[in-house]
Scaffold this motif. Structure first.
Motif, mmCIF file in Angstrom:
data_model
loop_
_atom_site.group_PDB
_atom_site.id
_atom_site.type_symbol
_atom_site.label_atom_id
_atom_site.label_comp_id
_atom_site.label_asym_id
_atom_site.label_seq_id
_atom_site.Cartn_x
_atom_site.Cartn_y
_atom_site.Cartn_z
ATOM 1 N N TYR A 137 0.782 -1.176 0.285
ATOM 2 C CA TYR A 137 -0.037 -0.048 -0.053
ATOM 3 C C TYR A 137 0.990 1.231 0.019
ATOM 4 C CZ TYR A 137 -2.990 3.880 1.825
ATOM 5 O OH TYR A 137 -3.874 4.822 1.895
ATOM 6 N N ASP B 186 -2.277 0.912 -3.254
ATOM 7 C CA ASP B 186 -3.439 0.139 -3.616
ATOM 8 C C ASP B 186 -4.069 -0.490 -2.349
ATOM 9 O OD1 ASP B 186 -5.280 -1.768 -4.531
ATOM 10 O OD2 ASP B 186 -3.828 -3.191 -5.172
ATOM 11 N N GLU B 187 -5.294 0.493 -1.957
ATOM 12 C CA GLU B 187 -6.021 0.243 -0.678
ATOM 13 C C GLU B 187 -6.502 -1.478 -0.622
ATOM 14 O OE1 GLU B 187 -9.905 1.488 1.177
ATOM 15 O OE2 GLU B 187 -8.537 3.189 0.741
ATOM 16 N N LYS B 188 -6.543 -1.984 -1.728
ATOM 17 C CA LYS B 188 -7.068 -3.340 -1.554
ATOM 18 C C LYS B 188 -6.055 -4.466 -1.020
ATOM 19 C CE LYS B 188 -9.963 -3.171 -6.008
ATOM 20 N NZ LYS B 188 -10.041 -3.676 -7.502
ATOM 21 N N ILE C 48 -9.099 -3.907 4.163
ATOM 22 C CA ILE C 48 -10.081 -3.075 4.917
ATOM 23 C C ILE C 48 -11.115 -3.938 5.719
ATOM 24 C CG2 ILE C 48 -11.005 -1.045 5.615
ATOM 25 C CD1 ILE C 48 -8.191 -0.626 5.011
ATOM 26 N N TRP D 264 -12.042 5.078 4.337
ATOM 27 C CA TRP D 264 -11.266 4.850 5.324
ATOM 28 C C TRP D 264 -9.926 5.569 4.880
ATOM 29 C CZ3 TRP D 264 -6.180 3.202 3.944
ATOM 30 C CH2 TRP D 264 -5.520 2.715 5.376
ATOM 31 N N SER D 265 -9.503 5.849 3.641
ATOM 32 C CA SER D 265 -8.487 6.739 3.456
ATOM 33 C C SER D 265 -8.580 8.219 3.912
ATOM 34 C CB SER D 265 -8.277 6.920 1.785
ATOM 35 O OG SER D 265 -9.204 7.573 1.222
#
Length: 376
Positions: free
Chosen positions: A301, A306-308, A312, A351-352
């Protein structure tokens, strides 16, 4: 020519004649006519129980699995299959370990004369293979060593045996090899999974450098088979480890086994805009975030955004039902009514941006609106 296989019975005492074990530099026997550990073979990996079981089998006069030798000259051979069993026998006769015999710990010289004779006169069942190198290597890939399956990299070492392979093993595969200790914090084994002796560190390094060159591991080894040294691979590997340690100054167990070399290749080593001190602060914050369920994904990340990679934490079914009832089944974006199974949970505050996976931050969107929002 078609490979010829002939059956032979060879006594242990004959194989032991002029036996010499120069550790990882080579093992020979049969009056210097047998290369017991060819350059492409694995190092000795039998545990004590398997090693001792070989001696017990011989003492009882029971058959060991068939062994395969390959002819290398008029009357010279190399062990194609059976290295582990052969070395177990030779090392015991050479007095290098003890077994339990009649309730006592005994090395070979302590055994009764009749027991010594049973071992020395025991006949190994050997198939001698005579053919081209490609035929012998093809056969080598089809057989196993007493249940110790060969790894993919051990098989590659056989196919592409040469000066490069010998050099690469010194860097990556020997006991206490340079690669296993490289790295200022925990050595490379803190970043790479596997054992050096089973070629797993070498395989990882190979997968990284072949990705850099846009080819397969096999193609890389084929191209470099006759190179005198594996210095290029060793230098590249050190560069990757140095890059990792330069960016992430505090080691965490989640760093082990990540595809560092692949990431280095993708970024071309260009991470000047990433500051180690700031990265450590972000790593610490993300590791403490309960919504981050895949802690190892923190590094991907931070490098790629890449949040995936973080996985989460998702809203529970209870959270979804409460939000659905609160909204009376209406999607807040399109204003249309949907059944619960046609809607998906979404963070109101992403979330970010500091939004957490808590009931009050949950909203239900229709599938199409949730996809559109996710793509922005």
């Amino acid at each position: 020519m078609t490979m010829e296989i002939t059956e032979r019975r060879i006594k242990v005492c004959d194989v032991f004649e002029n036996y010499e074990n120069d550790d990882e530099e080579g093992v020979t026997g049969y009056d210097d006519r047998l290369d017991i550990r060819p350059k492409y073979q694995r190092e000795f990996v039998y545990k004590d129980d398997k090693r001792n079981a070989v001696i017990d089998t011989v003492l009882q006069g029971l058959p060991l699995n068939v062994m395969y030798w390959a002819k290398t000259g008029e009357d010279t051979y190399e062990v194609l299959d059976g290295q582990q069993r052969t070395i177990s026998l030779m090392e015991y006769v050479d007095g290098n370990y003890s077994i339990q015999y009649d309730g006592n710990s005994m090395n070979f010289s302590n055994l009764p004369d009749d027991a010594q004779e049973r071992i020395l006169d025991y006949e190994l069942f050997v198939y001698v293979c005579d053919g081209t190198d490609s035929e012998k290597l093809k056969w080598f890939k089809t057989i196993n060593i007493a249940g110790e399956r060969l790894t993919d990299q051990e098989l590659r070492n056989a196919v592409y045996a040469g000066t490069w392979t010998a050099s690469a093993k010194k860097y990556f595969s020997k006991t206490n090899c340079a690669a296993s200790h490289y790295g200022s914090n925990v050595g490379c084994e803190g970043y790479v999974r596997g054992e050096s002796i089973r070629q797993e560190i070498l395989e990882t390094a190979m997968s990284w450098i072949s990705d850099r060159d846009g080819i397969s591991i096999d193609e890389y080894m084929s191209r470099h088979q006759e190179d005198q040294t594996a210095q290029e691979l060793w230098s590249y590997f050190r560069t990757v480890i140095d890059w990792v340690e330069g960016l992430f100054t505090k080691y965490r167990k989640e760093m082990k086994g990540l595809p560092w070399g692949l990431w280095y290749n993708e970024l071309n080593g260009h991470t000047a805009d990433l500051k180690p001190k700031e990265l450590e602060e972000k790593v610490s914050e993300l590791m403490a975030d309960d919504d981050v369920t895949r802690k190892a994904g923190v590094y991907e990340y931070l490098l790629f955004g890449d949040e995936k990679a973080l996985s989460i934490r998702a809203f529970s079914n209870r959270d979804k039902r409460q939000a659905y009832e609160r909204q009376k089944g209406i999607c807040p974006l399109c204003g249309k009514h949907f059944e619960l199974d046609k809607m998906q949970a979404d963070h109101i505050k992403p979330w970010s941006e500091g939004g957490h996976t808590v009931p009050e931050n949950c909203q239900m969107l229709c599938t199409q609106d949730n996809i559109r929002k996710s793509n922005h």
